[in-house]
Scaffold this active site. Structure first.
Site, short mmCIF file in Angstrom:
data_model
loop_
_atom_site.label_atom_id
_atom_site.label_comp_id
_atom_site.label_asym_id
_atom_site.label_seq_id
_atom_site.Cartn_x
_atom_site.Cartn_y
_atom_site.Cartn_z
N ASP A 274 48.68 84.68 13.67
CA ASP A 274 47.12 84.46 14.31
C ASP A 274 47.06 85.72 15.18
O ASP A 274 48.15 86.03 15.68
CB ASP A 274 47.06 83.12 14.81
CG ASP A 274 45.45 82.62 14.53
OD1 ASP A 274 45.12 81.80 14.65
OD2 ASP A 274 44.62 83.80 14.83
C1 GLC Z 1 41.45 83.37 15.33
C2 GLC Z 1 41.58 82.31 14.30
C3 GLC Z 1 42.12 82.78 12.97
C4 GLC Z 1 41.42 84.04 12.66
C5 GLC Z 1 41.92 85.12 13.63
C6 GLC Z 1 40.99 86.32 13.51
O1 GLC Z 1 42.09 83.07 16.64
O2 GLC Z 1 42.57 81.33 14.71
O3 GLC Z 1 41.65 81.79 12.15
O4 GLC Z 1 41.57 84.33 11.50
O5 GLC Z 1 41.90 84.56 14.94
O6 GLC Z 1 39.87 86.23 13.89
#
Ligand code: GLC
Length: 742
Positions: A274
């Site tokens: 993430d």
């Molecule tokens: C965020 C989310 C994830 C997302 C990523 C990119 O923190 O937790 O679901 O795809 O960052 O935006």
């Protein structure tokens, strides 16, 4: 420092010679041909082997981390393309800047916003889930994305989780059944789905640090099944780790990624972090992280040629391999997986071109919305509301007009259009008069803060009562929204009740008009002490671009509601399992959190503790009536490798066509281990014309009745007596049949 050269030109000559040597020393990809009898998969694996053999170590390491906010490097020298990613689970996010979270300001990246996944889950319609995934995948392909960062399948453990709206509910079987066709649909376009967030990311509060402690039984039986189905049945090409810890280790580079995901389940795709969830070079290298994203989310490092070089899987990783601390095999495995994803996506010469904002996509979005809306209450047949001349319909509530595709965090969208509930109702109702007033105002929302309301709440209230008094029918369109501390990423809800004074307003309206229907726009359960103040209640979710048309379809009766709740609505928060064990269970003590309810999540808790929910998992009314009868199973005794064949008749005994969702639950009688009373093991959505009857078969593998046996760290099927329950809601069972496993 002075170099020993006469002048700059000889230095330049030397640099050019060195550069030439370096480049010419780097080998090209040898041409290999598809050998006789070789499958395309084998051929691609052979290609990958040949590429790895000629990559420099620097090129390998460069593949394993971001080069920008939403992309990772390819190998330009060899013509291997970069990997481009985009959120999200219910639509392709607008283009984001190279190095910052700000939008890039493109004018050609508006898309179709599909209903959020709770609505898809509520449809209990796997075929529709494939159409959803395919349409979304077409849009991602057209936007030239190689990885779509969705679906999210984290289990609904608490109604306070800000991101439940993005997920598929409280039951692992429903989530598993609905996620597979979605993934297949996306990937038919040559775009990788990315199932997330692995694992145990069941709240937003303290998400980036909380350490979850949960039993192996609950892990394997509740929290992992949807991921396992995504991998083993959906053949998902990528997966995203989570921010939180599990048993003290960050889940983004956790030993269960190698052990469970890659070894036991055979996942051959790419694990992506993430954004900012990576925390260590050694852990990322050793424990299964393949591409590190978002660590330095500003991307614009200071004092370095490029901030991305300082990622854990960048220079530190290169250095650790060079000095022998870490084996080059580790980066080779990551590179193999990344190249495999590239061959499945951007180097897949058969992949389609993609489409954007087509009529078909809008129709799919509308169909999912109308199929997922749940009719919770319909006293005096309040719904459907007829469109008749002279009828005065008051539409009150901020959610009648508030856009619900902006906000909510990373899943926010820039749709080409978003039909509001008011707009949809005004378009549909040509004869009745629609009078709208806002009723309450929540204040604009920003990602990490809510801005104060700007209008005078008292005058909004007074106006609403006035409008309600003169109306024949009141449609109250309220609920939650995508503001911070509502249905939004980054933190959780702070109260279970409806916010913004809605309860007071409902009471006021009810004083002057008893004919009130509530259209709940939420991704979560809410407290309903006001339930007696309304004759009708529709759970309408976040429906995306076609929201207003879908709502009007249901309210007017053009479509017959057939959605079923994918999660339980507790009467009060402490009736919910996670909220029955104090703060250590939810939200935790700031460091650790203990899932003390263990396997008894959702209806499993309500059934087993005999607590009556406000509305039960699997519950949903129709404008028609159905009868489930003639329920039989094919045997009285089964062996472990058998299939249980459930046959039954569903009849439409009502006045109009519609669909019913027949649900089959199974529970062990007198089990030697703790078990829920019953668990969903099969369902079928049956469409019937009025007066129609259909014989339906639901087949269940006996192996699905296994529990995770911690004594042998594997699944076990317990012999003995079981009960099979058939009904149209977890708390509305028509028949219970005993059978034996021997
Ligand atoms: C965020 C989310 C994830 C997302 C990523 C990119 O923190 O937790 O679901 O795809 O960052 O935006």
């Amino acid at each position: 420092m002075r170099l020993p050269f006469k002048n700059n030109s000889s230095l330049l000559t030397l640099i050019l010679c060195l550069h030439f040597l370096l480049v010419s020393g780097q080998k090209k990809i040898p041409q290999i041909k598809l050998e006789k009898g070789q499958t395309s998969t084998e051929f691609i694996e052979a290609k990958i082997d040949s590429i790895i053999a000629v990559l420099t170590l620097e090129e390998k390491v460069a593949l394993t981390h971001a080069q920008s906010k939403f992309s990772a490097k390819g190998v330009a020298r060899l013509g291997i393309p970069e990997v481009w990613m985009s959120d999200g689970p219910h639509g392709v996010r607008e283009e984001i800047s190279w190095d910052a979270w700000s939008e890039a300001g493109w004018t050609n990246d508006a898309i179709t916003a599909f209903p959020a996944l709770t609505c898809l889950a509520a449809s209990f319609n796997p075929k529709l889930s494939r159409d959803y995934g395919f349409s979304l995948g077409e849009e991602a392909r057209y936007r030239e994305k190689d990885i779509l960062l969705g679906p999210g399948v984290n289990i609904y453990r608490t109604p306070m989780n800000g991101r439940n709206f993005e997920y598929l509910g409280e039951d692992p079987f429903l989530a598993s059944t609905m996620v597979v066709p979605y993934i297949k649909g996306v990937q038919e376009n040559g775009v990788a789905a990315c199932v997330k967030h692995f694992a145990l990311n069941n709240q937003e509060h303290w998400r980036d640090k909380i350490n979850v402690e949960v039993s192996d039984r609950a892990l394997y039986e509740i929290y992992l099944p949807a991921f396992k189905a995504a991998v083993q049945k959906g053949n998902v090409w990528s997966l995203m780790g989570a921010y939180n810890k599990f048993r003290g280790q960050y889940t983004t580079h956790h030993k269960i990624l190698n052990k469970i995901l890659k070894n036991d389940w055979g996942f051959d795709g790419v694990v992506i972090s993430d954004w900012g969830s990576g925390h260590s070079t050694k852990e990322a290298a050793l424990y299964g992280l393949d591409i590190e994203m978002g660590t330095g989310t500003d991307g614009l490092g200071t004092g370095a040629d490029n901030h991305y070089e300082y990622y854990y899987l960048a220079k530190p990783f290169l250095k650790a391999i060079k000095n022998g601390e870490l084996s080059e095999d580790l980066v080779d495995d990551k590179v193999r997986r990344i190249l495999r994803l590239i061959y499945r996506t951007s180097l897949n010469s058969n992949r389609a071109l993609g489409k954007l904002n087509t009529k078909e996509h809008h129709e799919v979005a509308r169909k999912v919305a109308t199929d997922g809306i749940v009719l919770l209450k319909n006293e005096d047949n309040f719904f459907p509301v007829k469109d008749k001349k002279g009828l005065k319909i008051a539409v009150i509530g901020e959610n009648a007009t508030r856009d619900m595709t902006r906000g909510g965090g990373s899943s926010q969208l820039k749709p080409l259009f978003e039909i509001s509930p008011l707009e949809g109702l005004k378009t549909r109702y040509k004869n009745a008069a629609i009078i709208h007033t806002m009723g309450y105002e929540s204040g604009a929302s920003a990602y990490d803060k809510t801005l104060p309301a700007t209008l005078n709440q008292d005058s909004l209230y007074v106006k609403a009562i006035e409008v309600a008094k003169k109306a024949d029918v009141v449609l109250f369109i309220g609920g939650l929204n995508k503001s911070y501390h509502q249905d939004s990423e980054g933190d959780d809800r702070e109260v279970f009740a409806l916010p913004y004074g809605q309860e007071k307003l409902l009471n006021g309206i009810n004083e002057v008009n008893k004919n009130v229907g509530f259209l709940l726009v939420t991704g979560n359960a809410v407290a309903m002490p006001w339930i007696s103040k309304t004759k009708g209640i529709l759970q309408t979710w976040y429906l995306g671009s076609m929201a207003g048309h879908a709502i009007a379809d249901i309210v007017s009766g053009d479509a017959n509601p057939s959605g079923k709740l994918p999660f339980s609505f507790p009467k009060k928060l402490t009736d919910n399992a996670a909220h029955s064990f104090g703060e250590v269970s939810y939200p935790g003590d700031g460091v650790n959190q203990y899932y003390k309810e263990d396997i008894l999540v959702g209806y499993r808790w309500f059934d087993t503790k005999e607590i009556a929910p406000q509305f039960a998992f699997g519950y949903g009314l129709s404008y028609s009536d159905f009868k489930i009868s003639n329920i039989k199973i094919d045997q009285k005794k089964y062996r472990i490798n058998d299939k249980i064949k459930v046959t039954l008749d569903v009849s439409n005994i009502g006045s109009r066509p519609g669909s019913e969702v027949v649900q089959v639950y199974i529970g062990k009688h007198k089990s030697k281990v703790k078990r829920a009373l019953k668990e969903l093991k099969g369902f079928s959505k049956v469409y019937l014309d009025k007066g129609d009857k259909k014989n339906t078969t639901i087949t269940i593998d006996v192996s699905q009745l296994a529990y995770y046996n911690t004594k042998i760290s594997d699944w076990s099927v317990e012999k003995g007596t079981y009960y099979l329950y058939v009904g149209n809601a977890s708390n509305n069972i028509v028949k219970k049949i005993k059978f034996v496993l021997f």
